[in-house]
Structure formats: C-alpha cells, structure tokens
Design a protein around this motif. Structure first.
Motif, PDB file in Angstrom:
ATOM      1  N   THR A 102       0.841  -1.209   0.000  1.00 60.11           N
ATOM      2  CA  THR A 102       0.000   0.000   0.000  1.00 60.11           C
ATOM      3  C   THR A 102       0.871   1.251   0.000  1.00 60.11           C
ATOM      4  O   THR A 102       0.595   2.226  -0.720  1.00 60.11           O
ATOM      5  N   ARG A 103       1.919   1.251   0.792  1.00 54.00           N
ATOM      6  CA  ARG A 103       2.854   2.391   0.794  1.00 54.00           C
ATOM      7  C   ARG A 103       3.489   2.569  -0.594  1.00 54.00           C
ATOM      8  O   ARG A 103       3.635   3.696  -1.083  1.00 54.00           O
ATOM      9  N   TRP A 104       3.850   1.461  -1.227  1.00 53.69           N
ATOM     10  CA  TRP A 104       4.488   1.553  -2.535  1.00 53.69           C
ATOM     11  C   TRP A 104       3.498   2.031  -3.596  1.00 53.69           C
ATOM     12  O   TRP A 104       3.862   2.769  -4.514  1.00 53.69           O
ATOM     13  N   ALA A 105       2.227   1.622  -3.468  1.00 55.90           N
ATOM     14  CA  ALA A 105       1.187   2.107  -4.394  1.00 55.90           C
ATOM     15  C   ALA A 105       1.080   3.627  -4.336  1.00 55.90           C
ATOM     16  O   ALA A 105       0.972   4.297  -5.367  1.00 55.90           O
ATOM     17  N   LYS A 106       1.126   4.165  -3.131  1.00 45.58           N
ATOM     18  CA  LYS A 106       1.060   5.623  -2.989  1.00 45.58           C
ATOM     19  C   LYS A 106       2.297   6.272  -3.619  1.00 45.58           C
ATOM     20  O   LYS A 106       2.202   7.299  -4.294  1.00 45.58           O
ATOM     21  N   THR A 107       3.461   5.650  -3.423  1.00 48.12           N
ATOM     22  CA  THR A 107       4.708   6.216  -3.949  1.00 48.12           C
ATOM     23  C   THR A 107       4.689   6.296  -5.473  1.00 48.12           C
ATOM     24  O   THR A 107       5.079   7.310  -6.059  1.00 48.12           O
ATOM     25  N   ILE A 108       4.232   5.237  -6.131  1.00 49.23           N
ATOM     26  CA  ILE A 108       4.361   5.203  -7.596  1.00 49.23           C
ATOM     27  C   ILE A 108       3.138   5.776  -8.335  1.00 49.23           C
ATOM     28  O   ILE A 108       3.278   6.168  -9.496  1.00 49.23           O
TER      29      ILE A 108
END
Length: 452
Positions: free
Chosen positions: A444-450
């Motif tokens: 979920t954190r990576w989804a927000k990042t990319i």
C-alpha cells in the motif's frame, strides 16, 4: 489505488488513510480472506466470471472462451435441474463447502502455487487465469463495497521466485497470468513488488536512522529474503534499486510445513512406515502424492484410476490392511485437502499448546491422531534448513551482516520457528512484524509512492 496481497494462504487489501496504511475489512471475511475457491463444477467458473466483467471485456472473453462457456452452460443446466447451487464461494465458505462433500464439486487452495508450474497445457493456463480472475473479481468487489468507490490501480505482491522448475521462465509465466487476470477484472494499472521488499517498507516507517535489514518473509508458498538498506532518507525515494542489496527465495513456505507435518505426523496412521506381508517396507510414493496438494502432477497421479487399483493391491499385500484402507478412502473421496488442513490447524494450535489431538473419525470411525510441538519440529527439519540456507545466501550476496532481522508471514508465529531463528542469529536483534499484514501494508505504501 490499493495494495493487494494476493497470497498463497490469504488475500488482503490496503489503502492509505492519513498517510498510514489501513487493511480493509472484506465483508464477512474480515481483513484476510483465505485463498480458496469452491465451484459446484469446474466448468462453471468461466460462466461465473463472464457475468462479472465489463460489457467490453465480456465480448472479448466470449470470443476467447467460447467452447468453455458452452460447456459451462451445459453444466449449469444440469446443476439447476438437479437442484444444486450454481454460485462460486471463496475463503472459509469455500473450505466449508468442500468439507461437506469432498468428492463433489471443485475445490482449489492456493492457486498461486501452480502459476509457475512447468508443462501446463494451454487449457490449463486458461483455467488458472480464470480461477485467479474470479478470486480477484471477488476481492475487488468487496474492496469497492468497503470503500464506496471503484479502484483501478494496484500494486500486487510477488515472491522472489514463484513455485516452478524453470527459473525466470516460470516467474514470467506467473506474472503474465496474474497481470492478465487483474486487467481482465478491471484494474487498469497493475504493478508488482517483491513481497519481502514490501514487508521491509512497512518496517522502514519505524526507523530513525540508516539500517541494514534482512527481511525474512515466510509465506504460504515461498520463503523470500531481502537485504535492504533502509531509513528516513531512503523511504522518500521512488527508485530503491540501490537500496536492495540482495534477494533469495525458494519454494518453501507454510504449505510445505503443513504437508511435511501431515506426511510425517498423520500418514503413519494411514500405513506409511508399515510393512508388507513379505516384511519389506511399504512403498511411500502414494503417501507423498496424497499430501502434495501444491503439486498438480502428484495429485493427478494420486487420484488416477491406476493408482486406485495399486492401492487396492497394497491393501491385499499389507501386514496391516486396515491402515492402507484409510489411504484408499482418501483417494476415493478426494480428501487430500481435508488431511493437510487438519495438519495446518494443528500447527496453528501448537502455537499456544504443546500437544493436540486430531479427530479423523470422518475418514475411519474412531480414528484420532496425537501430535505435539516436538513432532512438528522433527517433521519440518528440511524446511527449516532450507530457510537457513536462504538467509545465509542473502547475507552472502549482500556482502555485509544485517543490523536487524525482520520476520513476517503466518508461519513466523510458530514457537518452533522462533526458536530456530534465535539459534541462527544469536547476536542480532530479531523483530517479528505483523504476521499477515506487513506485506499488504508495504504494498500500500508503494502504491502511494508510484501512483501519486
């Protein structure tokens, strides 16, 4: 945008709220839905899926699956005439439906375990893609119901290596199947992130200084290790290539622990390690095949008519025929999942208790098996040693020692595993993360990042 852990054992979905990952409650399933599917007939999966696709996708799907849809329609008519339900079920309900009538319908657990398998025929590839799409469609619908809005962007977790014998070719096959399924059910943007890396991202949020972290993710189908350079400075970067110091991964996970426990703890009560009338040891191949629920070829061979005749002959040749009769019952009534599930539930119970009794009287009247924590440790020696090799490999590749070992995955709850890890890292802090939620939170954190 969501983080989507399409796991071997469970599926979970996360969204960002107030800059913090939140795992969604997926209807009656809660935050985690077991990666299982039950259909009254395998042929109707494709029809169930078609009804849930967009109008444009339905037309494409009908062209690609014309023969399968017609075959499924015939099965639907027969089921309706016979008064059987025609809907698919997922999660715990799927397991319940299977256990009610194991020899009826079609039940599959952990389809992710098969996606990298070698030798799959085109129709098998299509079936697995449809199974994954059906499960993803169900999770997507539950997610959108919980959020009150549609979702079209996702980051899906993946192991370092999928279960398969062809290395990177197996990995690409599995990624293609997952991507096709996700896009078919309405995800417009689909990206992947290594599961141990995702788990590491979640742990990174708690760090205040640069730290070398060995992430050990013991999932349902694989164990993956990543050595990561982490900290506040690294956390804000969209490109983490330089921070990923090493990877290692292998097909050894929670399912393998369950299978090993079932084989060595339960199968002796079904004739394993017994003798033939000649005094020779009982052939063990059918016992392995019976419990290998994550191996298509082994299961196909075990449930073949030829193997049924072979087991009948073994009963005649056995010194203790009553034991072998139980194995034949497993074969005739398709009870492999039933037995391995009993081992899995015992493994979970042994987290809090030192011994547990299994009731298998549905297979043979009065049959019970006593298992304990020491027996679990003995049964899983090979799996534990394989995990030790993976951890050492990741450290060797990185050419540095970790400052901390971060462990996640459901099997990490086991006291047997905790003791084993302590023996491997006597001078290094070990942090146990959210056993099931760390990967989802990191995705979920990576989804927000990319996607932001």
């Amino acid at each position: 945008m969501i983080g989507f852990d399409y796991g071997t054992s469970n599926c979970a979905v996360g969204v960002m709220e107030n800059n913090t990952p939140k795992l969604l409650s997926l209807g009656d399933h809660g935050r985690f839905i077991s990666s299982t599917l039950y259909a009254p007939s395998r042929d109707v999966i494709v029809n169930w899926l078609q009804k849930r696709l967009s109008l444009n996708e339905q037309k494409n799907f009908q062209q690609q699956r014309q023969w399968q849809l017609q075959k499924g329609q015939n099965s639907l008519r027969e089921l309706t005439l016979d008064g059987y339900p025609t809907e698919l079920s997922f999660g715990q309900q799927a397991l319940n439906n299977y256990l009610q009538e194991p020899d009826e319908g079609y039940y599959i657990k952990s389809p992710k375990s098969f996606l990298g398998a070698s030798g799959l025929l085109p129709q098998q590839m299509e079936l697995f893609e449809d199974i994954v799409a059906a499960m993803m469609s169900n999770v997507k619908s539950l997610t959108e119901a919980a959020l009150g809005r549609s979702v079209s962007q996702t980051v899906i977790g993946r192991p370092i290596n999928f279960q398969g014998l062809r290395g990177e070719e197996s990995n690409q096959q599995a990624i293609k199947l997952l991507t096709n399924a996700a896009k078919r059910v309405g995800f417009k943007d689909v990206e992947f992130q290594f599961e141990p890396v995702a788990a590491g991202f979640e742990y990174e949020a708690s760090l205040t200084e640069e730290t070398k972290v060995l992430v050990v993710d013991i999932g349902g189908g694989t164990t993956d290790c990543s050595m990561l350079l982490m900290g506040p400075k690294q956390a804000v970067l969209a490109d983490r290539t330089r921070d990923l110091l090493s990877h290692s991964g292998e097909r050894v996970g929670g399912n393998d622990f369950d299978i090993a426990f079932a084989l060595k703890g339960i199968m002796p009560s079904f004739g394993l390690n017994s003798l033939l009338k000649t005094g020779k040891p009982m052939p063990s191949n059918s016992f392995w095949q019976a419990m290998a629920i994550n191996n298509i070829n082994h299961q196909t061979e075990f449930y073949s008519s030829a193997n049924g005749r072979f087991l009948e002959q073994l009963i005649r040749d056995a010194e203790q025929p009553d034991l072998l009769t139980r194995l034949l019952t497993v074969q005739q009534q398709k009870l492999s999942y039933r037995v391995v599930n009993a081992a899995e539930q015992t493994k979970i119970a042994l987290t809090e208790q030192t011994e547990q009794q299994i009731d298998l009287s549905d297979i043979d009247n009065g049959l019970t098996v006593d298992l304990d924590r020491n027996g679990f440790a003995m049964a899983c020696k090979r799996e534990l040693n394989a995990i030790a090799v993976l951890m050492k490999d990741a450290i060797s590749q990185a050419n540095c020692q970790p400052d901390v070992v971060f462990v996640t995955g459901g099997t990490a709850k086991s006291p047997v595993l905790n003791q084993f890890l302590q023996q491997q890292f006597q001078d290094t802090p070990i942090v146990i993360g959210d056993h099931f939620g760390s990967v989802t939170a990191g995705l979920t954190r990576w989804a927000k990042t990319i996607y932001s």
